[in-house]
Motif scaffolding. Structure first.
Motif, short mmCIF file in Angstrom:
data_model
loop_
_atom_site.label_atom_id
_atom_site.label_comp_id
_atom_site.label_asym_id
_atom_site.label_seq_id
_atom_site.Cartn_x
_atom_site.Cartn_y
_atom_site.Cartn_z
N PHE A 2 53.69 15.08 32.70
CA PHE A 2 52.37 14.59 32.30
C PHE A 2 51.75 15.47 31.22
O PHE A 2 51.07 14.98 30.32
CB PHE A 2 51.44 14.52 33.51
CG PHE A 2 50.03 14.17 33.14
CD1 PHE A 2 49.71 12.86 32.81
CD2 PHE A 2 49.04 15.13 33.09
CE1 PHE A 2 48.41 12.53 32.43
CE2 PHE A 2 47.75 14.81 32.73
CZ PHE A 2 47.43 13.50 32.40
N SER A 3 52.01 16.77 31.29
CA SER A 3 51.40 17.68 30.32
C SER A 3 51.89 17.42 28.90
O SER A 3 51.26 17.87 27.94
CB SER A 3 51.68 19.14 30.71
OG SER A 3 53.07 19.41 30.61
N GLN A 4 52.99 16.71 28.75
CA GLN A 4 53.52 16.38 27.43
C GLN A 4 52.90 15.11 26.84
O GLN A 4 53.14 14.78 25.69
CB GLN A 4 55.04 16.23 27.49
CG GLN A 4 55.76 17.46 28.00
CD GLN A 4 55.46 18.69 27.16
OE1 GLN A 4 55.59 18.67 25.94
NE2 GLN A 4 55.03 19.76 27.81
N TRP A 9 43.51 16.06 30.93
CA TRP A 9 44.05 16.55 32.20
C TRP A 9 43.48 15.81 33.40
O TRP A 9 44.16 15.59 34.40
CB TRP A 9 43.80 18.05 32.35
CG TRP A 9 42.35 18.39 32.55
CD1 TRP A 9 41.44 18.69 31.58
CD2 TRP A 9 41.65 18.42 33.79
NE1 TRP A 9 40.21 18.90 32.14
CE2 TRP A 9 40.31 18.75 33.51
CE3 TRP A 9 42.02 18.20 35.11
CZ2 TRP A 9 39.34 18.86 34.49
CZ3 TRP A 9 41.04 18.32 36.10
CH2 TRP A 9 39.72 18.64 35.78
N TRP A 10 42.23 15.40 33.32
CA TRP A 10 41.55 14.82 34.47
C TRP A 10 41.99 13.38 34.76
O TRP A 10 41.68 12.84 35.83
CB TRP A 10 40.04 14.87 34.29
CG TRP A 10 39.56 14.22 33.02
CD1 TRP A 10 39.32 14.84 31.82
CD2 TRP A 10 39.28 12.84 32.82
NE1 TRP A 10 38.92 13.92 30.89
CE2 TRP A 10 38.89 12.68 31.48
CE3 TRP A 10 39.33 11.72 33.64
CZ2 TRP A 10 38.55 11.45 30.94
CZ3 TRP A 10 39.01 10.48 33.10
CH2 TRP A 10 38.61 10.36 31.77
#
Length: 110
Positions: A2-4, A9-10
């Motif tokens: 997901f970080s990519q 973020w939320w």
């Protein structure tokens, strides 16, 4: 993974419980509820959507797959399995919910 993706973020924690809306099928019947719940909570669907998003270059599809896979994995870790059509509490991992068992001294242990 997901970080990519290019999402704030939320969005992941905000939408994490969204797959549980599939339980609304139980308002129709246990059979429909089990089908909708199992369809959305099957890890293969999350994997398929993630790969489809990757190959198509579609970030939203990849996000949906990651979210479904993460949600389903946490459900399994907590003991919530795929449902049988005889009721919500009957899963492939065993019966869920408040269960009581009697020990050898006839005391109820929850």
């Amino acid at each position: 993974m997901f970080s990519q993706l290019p999402f704030a973020w939320w969005t992941f924690p905000a939408l994490f419980l969204l797959p549980d809306l599939s339980m609304l099928g139980y308002l129709i019947s246990a059979k429909v509820g089990a089908f909708t719940y199992n369809l959305v909570h099957h890890k293969a669907l999350g994997i398929a959507l993630s790969f489809a998003g990757l190959f198509l270059g579609n970030n939203e599809l990849m996000f949906a797959g990651i979210l479904l896979f993460g949600h389903s994995s946490l459900d399994r870790a907590m003991g919530y399995g795929l449902k049988y059509d005889k009721g919500f509490n009957y899963t492939h991992l065993g019966e869920v919910g408040l269960q009581t068992k009697k020990n050898s001294k006839n005391m109820v242990v929850a």
